[in-house]
Write a protein that holds these residues in place. Sequence first.
Motif, mmCIF file in Angstrom:
data_model
loop_
_atom_site.group_PDB
_atom_site.id
_atom_site.type_symbol
_atom_site.label_atom_id
_atom_site.label_comp_id
_atom_site.label_asym_id
_atom_site.label_seq_id
_atom_site.Cartn_x
_atom_site.Cartn_y
_atom_site.Cartn_z
ATOM 1 N N GLU A 52 60.036 19.987 74.939
ATOM 2 C CA GLU A 52 59.079 21.016 74.874
ATOM 3 C C GLU A 52 58.992 21.347 73.272
ATOM 4 O OE1 GLU A 52 56.603 21.789 76.803
ATOM 5 O OE2 GLU A 52 57.397 19.918 78.182
ATOM 6 N N ASP A 53 60.413 21.197 72.644
ATOM 7 C CA ASP A 53 60.645 21.664 71.327
ATOM 8 C C ASP A 53 60.449 20.734 70.205
ATOM 9 O OD1 ASP A 53 61.605 24.214 72.062
ATOM 10 O OD2 ASP A 53 63.599 23.593 72.658
ATOM 11 N N ALA A 54 59.271 20.220 70.244
ATOM 12 C CA ALA A 54 58.959 19.009 69.353
ATOM 13 C C ALA A 54 57.557 19.570 68.617
ATOM 14 C CB ALA A 54 58.701 17.896 70.034
ATOM 15 N N GLN A 55 57.581 19.072 67.366
ATOM 16 C CA GLN A 55 56.227 19.122 66.704
ATOM 17 C C GLN A 55 55.623 17.760 66.520
ATOM 18 O OE1 GLN A 55 58.232 20.536 63.017
ATOM 19 N NE2 GLN A 55 57.594 22.470 63.462
ATOM 20 N N TRP A 56 54.431 17.829 66.187
ATOM 21 C CA TRP A 56 53.668 16.584 66.229
ATOM 22 C C TRP A 56 53.096 16.300 64.850
ATOM 23 C CZ3 TRP A 56 52.947 12.395 69.278
ATOM 24 C CH2 TRP A 56 53.425 12.277 70.669
ATOM 25 N N LEU A 57 53.245 15.261 64.254
ATOM 26 C CA LEU A 57 52.803 15.012 62.750
ATOM 27 C C LEU A 57 51.537 13.982 62.796
ATOM 28 C CD1 LEU A 57 56.444 13.955 61.225
ATOM 29 C CD2 LEU A 57 55.385 16.293 61.711
ATOM 30 N N VAL A 58 50.626 14.501 62.045
ATOM 31 C CA VAL A 58 49.597 13.529 61.772
ATOM 32 C C VAL A 58 49.666 13.008 60.315
ATOM 33 C CG1 VAL A 58 46.984 13.460 61.713
ATOM 34 C CG2 VAL A 58 48.004 14.997 63.527
ATOM 35 N N VAL A 59 49.842 11.643 60.381
ATOM 36 C CA VAL A 59 50.098 11.313 59.057
ATOM 37 C C VAL A 59 49.069 10.317 58.409
ATOM 38 C CG1 VAL A 59 51.687 9.759 57.671
ATOM 39 C CG2 VAL A 59 52.510 11.003 59.540
ATOM 40 N N LEU A 60 48.474 10.722 57.232
ATOM 41 C CA LEU A 60 47.206 10.351 56.657
ATOM 42 C C LEU A 60 47.631 9.536 55.348
ATOM 43 C CD1 LEU A 60 44.838 13.012 56.734
ATOM 44 C CD2 LEU A 60 45.150 11.191 58.276
ATOM 45 N N ASP A 61 47.289 8.130 55.204
ATOM 46 C CA ASP A 61 47.816 7.543 53.844
ATOM 47 C C ASP A 61 46.385 7.802 52.883
ATOM 48 O OD1 ASP A 61 49.935 6.230 54.945
ATOM 49 O OD2 ASP A 61 48.902 4.518 55.833
ATOM 50 N N PRO A 62 47.076 8.071 51.294
ATOM 51 C CA PRO A 62 46.135 8.233 50.542
ATOM 52 C C PRO A 62 45.460 7.034 50.052
ATOM 53 C CG PRO A 62 48.304 8.386 49.443
ATOM 54 C CD PRO A 62 48.264 7.851 51.164
ATOM 55 N N PRO A 63 44.223 6.905 49.382
ATOM 56 C CA PRO A 63 43.435 7.932 48.929
ATOM 57 C C PRO A 63 42.569 8.724 50.153
ATOM 58 C CG PRO A 63 42.193 6.093 48.281
ATOM 59 C CD PRO A 63 43.447 5.674 49.061
ATOM 60 N N LEU A 64 42.369 10.136 50.047
ATOM 61 C CA LEU A 64 41.504 10.512 50.942
ATOM 62 C C LEU A 64 40.041 10.144 50.513
ATOM 63 C CD1 LEU A 64 43.290 14.330 51.086
ATOM 64 C CD2 LEU A 64 43.336 12.555 52.761
ATOM 65 N N PRO A 65 39.260 10.217 51.505
ATOM 66 C CA PRO A 65 37.947 10.111 51.143
ATOM 67 C C PRO A 65 37.464 11.148 50.351
ATOM 68 C CG PRO A 65 38.275 9.843 53.222
ATOM 69 C CD PRO A 65 39.629 10.458 52.738
ATOM 70 N N ILE A 66 36.493 10.647 49.538
ATOM 71 C CA ILE A 66 35.889 12.022 48.481
ATOM 72 C C ILE A 66 35.240 13.126 49.330
ATOM 73 C CG2 ILE A 66 33.512 11.070 48.272
ATOM 74 C CD1 ILE A 66 34.037 11.403 45.024
ATOM 75 N N THR A 67 34.886 13.292 50.404
ATOM 76 C CA THR A 67 34.481 14.074 51.089
ATOM 77 C C THR A 67 35.518 14.964 52.010
ATOM 78 O OG1 THR A 67 34.334 12.754 53.343
ATOM 79 C CG2 THR A 67 32.337 13.015 51.787
ATOM 80 N N LEU A 68 36.820 14.942 51.528
ATOM 81 C CA LEU A 68 38.023 15.396 52.211
ATOM 82 C C LEU A 68 39.077 15.597 51.165
ATOM 83 C CD1 LEU A 68 39.322 16.322 54.980
ATOM 84 C CD2 LEU A 68 40.253 14.030 55.071
#
Length: 87
Positions: A52-68
């Motif tokens: 229950e004592d866990a964080q969750w990570l959302v990992v994105l690889d670059p490059p980000l789209p120009i809209t983000l």
Amino acid sequence: MTTTSDQIDHYVLVVPDRDAAEELAARLTAAHPGLPQPELHREALAGEDDAEDAQWLVVLDPPLPITLSVADLQDLVAEFDGWLEDF
């Protein structure tokens, strides 16, 4: 200090639970179809054995789209009571 996207290995968005991570990833890919599928990882807090004592990570690889932008990521992850790690 400002970091440019060509200096970033990945973007890590930290949220409190799996449901938030899955919803965040779904919202990102729906809004930005060119974005590669985000990776989800569970990270136990230091010294904690309880799942229950866990964080969750959302990992994105670059490059980000120009809209983000990085500011967009910060605003979105804040909606889930999370934050963007500074890498």
